[in-house]
Design an enzyme around this catalytic site. Structure first.
Site, PDB file in Angstrom:
ATOM      1  N   LYS A   1      14.293  10.331  34.029  1.00 32.54           N
ATOM      2  CA  LYS A   1      13.903   9.102  33.342  1.00 32.54           C
ATOM      3  C   LYS A   1      12.424   8.804  33.550  1.00 32.54           C
ATOM      4  O   LYS A   1      11.702   8.476  32.594  1.00 32.54           O
ATOM      5  CB  LYS A   1      14.749   7.932  33.839  1.00 32.54           C
ATOM      6  CG  LYS A   1      14.330   6.562  33.280  1.00 32.54           C
ATOM      7  CD  LYS A   1      15.281   5.468  33.711  1.00 32.54           C
ATOM      8  CE  LYS A   1      15.164   5.141  35.188  1.00 32.54           C
ATOM      9  NZ  LYS A   1      13.888   4.432  35.514  1.00 32.54           N
TER      10      LYS A   1
ATOM     11  N   ASP B   1      17.387   4.988  30.220  1.00 36.57           N
ATOM     12  CA  ASP B   1      17.502   3.987  31.281  1.00 36.57           C
ATOM     13  C   ASP B   1      18.758   3.150  31.047  1.00 36.57           C
ATOM     14  O   ASP B   1      19.572   3.450  30.171  1.00 36.57           O
ATOM     15  CB  ASP B   1      16.247   3.113  31.349  1.00 36.57           C
ATOM     16  CG  ASP B   1      15.987   2.333  30.062  1.00 36.57           C
ATOM     17  OD1 ASP B   1      16.874   2.301  29.175  1.00 36.57           O
ATOM     18  OD2 ASP B   1      14.900   1.742  29.927  1.00 36.57           O
TER      19      ASP B   1
END
Length: 204
Positions: free
Chosen positions: A127, A145
């Site tokens: 991420k 996310d």
């Protein structure tokens, strides 16, 4: 919902304006790229707002502060895991001076390869590496996310939002790329639309 949001001309203008700001970072200097890297280290296991506030408070300590100095500022900010993140920031300085050169050389050819390079940095996961690439002007990777996962859960399919392996990340990313392709936009740009749907803001 996504189709309606993407077709909103006023919102589209704001999203494209934000994307242009990211593109400007691509031609910025090494210090800007390094600040973006530290921001992404700080966003791990934290909110973007908390991470951004912490970065602002640290200011130039990210370049020369000791672990103790950085940790003290993070603690004052009420930031989570101050000692660990301070160690990550200090250790990441080994990339300072060649971060932009190395990442740009890779990303201009293959953004996936550039992400793999970033994964070698302590404190940077899938991420965070994707977030960094998007923030320096590369839009062909997705930032999976909690907001994106909630979007999946609400509109596409049930997902495990507690943990995300690398293979799961790539699976969801490929789905998002397919969705983005249908809207004729890059997946890194679509992320901004989804973030708006889930938060009402265009930040990150």
């Amino acid at each position: 919902m996504l189709r309606k949001v993407v077709k909103d001309a006023r919102l589209r203008a704001k999203v494209l304006e934000r994307a242009e700001e990211f593109k400007l970072n691509n031609s910025a200097g090494e210090s800007t790229w390094y600040r973006e890297l530290v921001l992404c280290i700080l966003t791990s296991n934290s909110t973007f707002i908390s991470a951004f506030s912490a970065l602002q408070s640290l200011n130039n300590l990210i370049f020369a502060g000791t672990v103790d100095e950085i940790s003290a500022v993070l603690k004052k900010e009420g930031y989570r895991f101050p000692n660990l993140k301070a160690k990550y920031i200090v250790k990441s300085r080994s990339y300072l001076g060649h971060l932009k050169r190395d990442v740009k050389e890779l990303a201009d050819k293959d953004q996936i390869e550039a992400r793999e390079y970033l994964l070698e940095i302590d404190g940077i996961g899938m991420k965070e590496a994707s977030h960094f690439l998007r923030n320096v002007g590369y839009f062909d990777v997705a930032i999976i996310d909690r907001h994106i996962l909630k979007f999946f859960f609400d509109y596409i399919a049930e997902v495990d939002r507690k943990s995300l392996s690398k293979n799961q990340y790539l699976y969801y990313e490929n789905i998002l790329k397919s969705v983005a392709y249908n809207f004729n936009i890059q997946v890194g740009i679509m992320d901004l639309y989804i973030w708006f749907i889930k938060t009402g803001k265009i930040a990150k």
